[in-house]
Design a protein around this motif. Structure first.
Motif, mmCIF file in Angstrom:
data_model
loop_
_atom_site.group_PDB
_atom_site.id
_atom_site.type_symbol
_atom_site.label_atom_id
_atom_site.label_comp_id
_atom_site.label_asym_id
_atom_site.label_seq_id
_atom_site.Cartn_x
_atom_site.Cartn_y
_atom_site.Cartn_z
ATOM 1 N N ALA A 136 0.813 -1.216 0.000
ATOM 2 C CA ALA A 136 0.000 0.000 0.000
ATOM 3 C C ALA A 136 0.848 1.268 0.000
ATOM 4 C CB ALA A 136 -0.935 0.003 1.209
ATOM 5 N N GLY A 137 2.162 1.126 0.135
ATOM 6 C CA GLY A 137 3.021 2.298 0.198
ATOM 7 C C GLY A 137 2.729 3.154 1.415
ATOM 8 N N VAL A 138 2.476 2.489 2.557
ATOM 9 C CA VAL A 138 2.119 3.194 3.793
ATOM 10 C C VAL A 138 3.316 3.190 4.746
ATOM 11 C CG1 VAL A 138 0.687 3.082 5.869
ATOM 12 C CG2 VAL A 138 -0.351 2.750 3.625
ATOM 13 N N LEU A 139 3.648 4.354 5.247
ATOM 14 C CA LEU A 139 4.728 4.527 6.226
ATOM 15 C C LEU A 139 4.211 4.168 7.614
ATOM 16 C CD1 LEU A 139 7.683 5.806 6.592
ATOM 17 C CD2 LEU A 139 6.460 7.877 7.267
ATOM 18 N N LEU A 140 4.985 3.418 8.371
ATOM 19 C CA LEU A 140 4.597 3.002 9.721
ATOM 20 C C LEU A 140 5.243 3.918 10.755
ATOM 21 C CD1 LEU A 140 3.147 0.827 11.477
ATOM 22 C CD2 LEU A 140 5.352 -0.356 11.574
ATOM 23 N N LEU A 141 4.419 4.527 11.595
ATOM 24 C CA LEU A 141 4.915 5.366 12.689
ATOM 25 C C LEU A 141 4.784 4.600 13.999
ATOM 26 C CD1 LEU A 141 3.245 8.806 11.803
ATOM 27 C CD2 LEU A 141 5.291 7.733 10.822
ATOM 28 N N LEU A 142 5.822 4.658 14.806
ATOM 29 C CA LEU A 142 5.845 4.013 16.118
ATOM 30 C C LEU A 142 6.105 5.056 17.181
ATOM 31 C CD1 LEU A 142 8.283 1.141 15.120
ATOM 32 C CD2 LEU A 142 5.829 0.879 15.396
ATOM 33 N N GLU A 143 5.479 4.893 18.351
ATOM 34 C CA GLU A 143 5.659 5.840 19.453
ATOM 35 C C GLU A 143 6.010 5.082 20.738
ATOM 36 O OE1 GLU A 143 1.831 7.615 19.332
ATOM 37 O OE2 GLU A 143 2.112 8.261 17.262
ATOM 38 N N PRO A 144 7.128 4.335 20.745
ATOM 39 C CA PRO A 144 7.483 3.563 21.937
ATOM 40 C C PRO A 144 8.032 4.448 23.048
ATOM 41 C CG PRO A 144 9.177 3.319 20.276
ATOM 42 C CD PRO A 144 8.083 4.142 19.652
ATOM 43 N N GLY A 145 7.749 4.073 24.268
ATOM 44 C CA GLY A 145 8.331 4.729 25.434
ATOM 45 C C GLY A 145 9.175 3.731 26.189
ATOM 46 N N ARG A 146 8.500 2.774 26.822
ATOM 47 C CA ARG A 146 9.193 1.767 27.628
ATOM 48 C C ARG A 146 10.230 0.993 26.806
ATOM 49 N NH1 ARG A 146 6.803 -0.792 32.517
ATOM 50 N NH2 ARG A 146 4.843 0.191 31.880
ATOM 51 N N ALA A 147 9.891 0.665 25.548
ATOM 52 C CA ALA A 147 10.803 -0.139 24.728
ATOM 53 C C ALA A 147 12.090 0.606 24.396
ATOM 54 C CB ALA A 147 10.101 -0.577 23.446
ATOM 55 N N LEU A 148 12.046 1.944 24.314
ATOM 56 C CA LEU A 148 13.262 2.721 24.085
ATOM 57 C C LEU A 148 14.051 2.936 25.373
ATOM 58 C CD1 LEU A 148 12.090 5.459 21.541
ATOM 59 C CD2 LEU A 148 13.779 3.659 21.136
ATOM 60 N N LEU A 149 13.390 2.763 26.514
ATOM 61 C CA LEU A 149 14.026 3.050 27.806
ATOM 62 C C LEU A 149 14.468 1.794 28.552
ATOM 63 C CD1 LEU A 149 11.586 5.867 28.996
ATOM 64 C CD2 LEU A 149 13.914 6.143 28.102
ATOM 65 N N HIS A 150 14.371 0.646 27.895
ATOM 66 C CA HIS A 150 14.790 -0.599 28.536
ATOM 67 C C HIS A 150 16.268 -0.520 28.927
ATOM 68 C CE1 HIS A 150 15.010 -4.751 29.586
ATOM 69 N NE2 HIS A 150 15.700 -5.123 28.531
ATOM 70 N N GLN A 151 16.556 -0.776 30.199
ATOM 71 C CA GLN A 151 17.914 -0.766 30.764
ATOM 72 C C GLN A 151 18.559 0.627 30.693
ATOM 73 O OE1 GLN A 151 18.337 -3.328 32.387
ATOM 74 N NE2 GLN A 151 18.517 -5.255 31.270
ATOM 75 N N ALA A 152 17.746 1.678 30.575
ATOM 76 C CA ALA A 152 18.298 3.032 30.424
ATOM 77 C C ALA A 152 18.327 3.820 31.724
ATOM 78 C CB ALA A 152 17.508 3.808 29.373
ATOM 79 N N GLY A 153 18.093 3.177 32.873
ATOM 80 C CA GLY A 153 18.172 3.912 34.123
ATOM 81 C C GLY A 153 17.711 3.095 35.310
ATOM 82 N N ALA A 154 18.040 3.588 36.490
ATOM 83 C CA ALA A 154 17.662 2.924 37.739
ATOM 84 C C ALA A 154 17.464 3.980 38.815
ATOM 85 C CB ALA A 154 18.732 1.921 38.166
ATOM 86 N N THR A 155 16.869 3.573 39.931
ATOM 87 C CA THR A 155 16.522 4.495 41.015
ATOM 88 C C THR A 155 17.169 4.025 42.312
ATOM 89 O OG1 THR A 155 14.429 5.020 39.935
ATOM 90 C CG2 THR A 155 14.596 5.523 42.280
ATOM 91 N N VAL A 156 17.750 4.973 43.033
ATOM 92 C CA VAL A 156 18.529 4.642 44.233
ATOM 93 C C VAL A 156 17.916 5.317 45.458
ATOM 94 C CG1 VAL A 156 20.829 4.679 45.290
ATOM 95 C CG2 VAL A 156 20.596 4.519 42.785
ATOM 96 N N PHE A 157 17.657 4.538 46.494
ATOM 97 C CA PHE A 157 17.155 5.039 47.775
ATOM 98 C C PHE A 157 18.123 4.647 48.891
ATOM 99 C CE2 PHE A 157 13.360 4.246 45.205
ATOM 100 C CZ PHE A 157 12.630 5.408 45.378
ATOM 101 N N GLY A 158 18.177 5.481 49.918
ATOM 102 C CA GLY A 158 18.946 5.136 51.099
ATOM 103 C C GLY A 158 18.047 4.574 52.188
ATOM 104 N N VAL A 159 18.513 3.543 52.879
ATOM 105 C CA VAL A 159 17.761 2.965 53.997
ATOM 106 C C VAL A 159 17.990 3.842 55.220
ATOM 107 C CG1 VAL A 159 17.470 0.955 55.486
ATOM 108 C CG2 VAL A 159 17.991 0.642 53.053
ATOM 109 N N GLN A 160 16.914 4.410 55.768
ATOM 110 C CA GLN A 160 17.087 5.272 56.939
ATOM 111 C C GLN A 160 16.413 4.713 58.189
ATOM 112 O OE1 GLN A 160 15.596 9.046 55.488
ATOM 113 N NE2 GLN A 160 13.555 8.717 56.361
ATOM 114 N N GLY A 161 15.845 3.524 58.067
ATOM 115 C CA GLY A 161 15.267 2.898 59.250
ATOM 116 C C GLY A 161 14.990 1.427 59.004
ATOM 117 N N VAL A 162 15.183 0.588 60.047
ATOM 118 C CA VAL A 162 14.932 -0.850 59.963
ATOM 119 C C VAL A 162 14.233 -1.281 61.239
ATOM 120 C CG1 VAL A 162 15.961 -3.156 59.702
ATOM 121 C CG2 VAL A 162 17.040 -1.173 58.592
#
Length: 462
Positions: A308-334
């Motif tokens: 059909a000569g149709v261009l495919l547009l993709l709008e990924p978020g999670r799939a582009l961000l796989h392994q692209a960051g992490a979150t760090v917290f400090g333990v302040q109570g146990v």
């Protein structure tokens, strides 16, 4: 691992050399000391690799396509910068997101504007900069035509968003009757409107429904061309799953988890969890989608697009961000509680957004001891120390992890917890300065091929 003879499910993440190097090099304790609270670290090379893999999947299938990073998945300027550098577009849904994308190097014609009921300011900016606009209602279409005619800037580039037949109660998209009216108005709009195709917003990660609806949009393009409209492209949104863990760990977890494995006997329904393992993920999921034969068709989706000569547009978020960051917290109570520990960290679950959707962010956090040589298994069974993780707020329900995680050593005050792979939607979708707690800063790790990685603060302007 087992505690008192009863197995506690674990969910280890897939190996990632770049993140593991950041953890191993000793940088994170220094950053925690410098910031005095939680923070996120970002890995730009992962974004670049994911973008390359998605483009390679398109090329292998012989499909012409364009990739737009779904900016809502992460607020960091870094990923917009990487999209611009890699020639990708950006999917935005507000005037602020549009301005930020422009400010970090994305050209206006490489923007796609989504979201329902867009305000006049956003529509004006989108037309002015030549962005592609996913039209979600007849009122919005009328406002765009008026904007284009009044300003005499340039034609409004639009996609018509289609209501998915399989999700008739979705609040996104045009019904068949509305679609027919919209096409007629596009024809009558003349030079004020450039109708470039169709789009949809489809919930879920199943490939067959997405392929079926994409094929329907291809047919709509062919019909619209008969009316004299361009109709050269379709957008299928995101919906490419990623895998956080391996198949055995995921299926073992699903089969064994129960309320006693969670603080306060919390109950989660299996269907409410994100699918933390997928048989095909990321670029492989795209390849599988393109190879899927839509219902009622003899050929796979890739062939339908090519013919059909149709261009495919993709709008990924999670799939582009796989392994692209992490979150760090400090333990302040146990504290000890009925055979397990309750950890309190120096942040809130607003920085792990899954907890605010009646669900749980399941991948196991990594424990970084304040004193690496101070391993103490004296009161653990089989080397396991079960602990849930609470936030530094007054809310009983503010839990980063309800699950009793089987840590290999006893967590202590001053230790760090690294929640892996949080760049996709987790780290800032719901962040708020509740209790006047500062929002966690984002640290960009620019070089992971050095003994001591280089870092800088992200350039996002709040």
């Amino acid at each position: 691992m087992a505690v008192n003879g009863r197995p506690l499910p674990a969910l280890p993440v897939l190996p990632d050399a770049a993140a593991e190097q950041v953890v191993a090099c000793g940088l994170l304790p220094e950053l925690a000391y410098a910031f005095g609270g939680p923070f996120h670290f970002l890995l730009p090379e992962a974004f670049d690799a994911n973008l390359r893999a998605i483009r390679e999947a398109l090329a292998a299938a012989g499909v012409d396509g364009s990739v737009y990073f779904a900016k809502k998945a992460n607020k960091a300027a870094l990923f917009v910068e990487r999209a611009a550098a890699g020639g990708a577009g950006v999917d935005v849904a507000s005037a602020a997101e549009l301005r930020e994308a422009l400010g970090h190097g994305v050209r206006g014609e490489h923007l796609v504007v989504t979201g329902p009921a867009k305000d006049r300011t956003l529509l004006h900016l989108a037309v002015q900069h030549g962005a592609l606009i996913a039209v979600d209602s007849l009122d919005e279409l009328d406002a765009l035509v008026t904007t284009a005619l009044t300003g005499r800037i340039r034609p409004a580039r639009i996609l018509l968003r289609v209501l998915p037949p399989a999700q008739p109660h979705s609040r996104f998209g045009l019904t068949d009757a509305e679609l027919a009216t919209a096409l007629d108005r596009c024809v009558r709009g003349g030079d004020a409107v450039r109708m470039e195709g169709f789009s949809f917003h489809l919930s879920g990660y199943a490939l067959q429904p997405r392929a079926d609806l994409a094929a329907h949009l291809v047919e709509l393009c062919l019909g619209a061309r008969v009316q004299g409209l361009e109709a050269s492209r379709i957008s299928i949104g995101g919906g490419l799953p990623i895998s956080y863990t391996d198949a055995d760990s995921w299926h073992t977890f699903l089969a064994g988890h129960k309320s006693s494995h969670y603080h306060a006997g919390k109950t989660f329904h299996t269907g409410d969890f994100y699918p933390y393992h997928s048989p095909v993920a990321g670029a492989d999921a795209l390849a599988a989608l393109l190879a899927t034969r839509p219902e009622g068709h003899q050929h796979p989706l890739a062939r339908l697009l090519r013919d059909a000569g149709v261009l495919l547009l993709l709008e990924p978020g999670r799939a582009l961000l796989h392994q692209a960051g992490a979150t760090v917290f400090g333990v302040q109570g146990v504290k000890q509680r009925d055979g397990y520990l309750i950890l309190t960290v120096d942040g809130t679950s607003l920085s792990l957004s899954e907890q605010w959707f009646n669900s749980e962010y399941l991948p196991d956090p990594v424990l970084i001891p304040r004193e690496p040589d101070g391993l103490d298994n004296a009161d653990g069974s089989d080397g396991a120390f079960p602990a849930c993780v609470g936030a530094a707020t007054c809310l009983e329900s503010d839990m980063l992890t309800w699950r009793k995680i089987p840590f290999p050593r006893r967590p202590r005050t001053g230790d760090l917890l690294v929640y892996p792979n949080t760049a996709g939607y987790q780290m800032d979708s719901n962040e708020s300065p509740f209790h006047d707690l500062a929002l966690p800063p984002k640290v960009v790790i620019d070089r992971t091929d050095r003994p001591r990685p280089r870092w800088r603060l992200d350039r996002h302007v709040a």
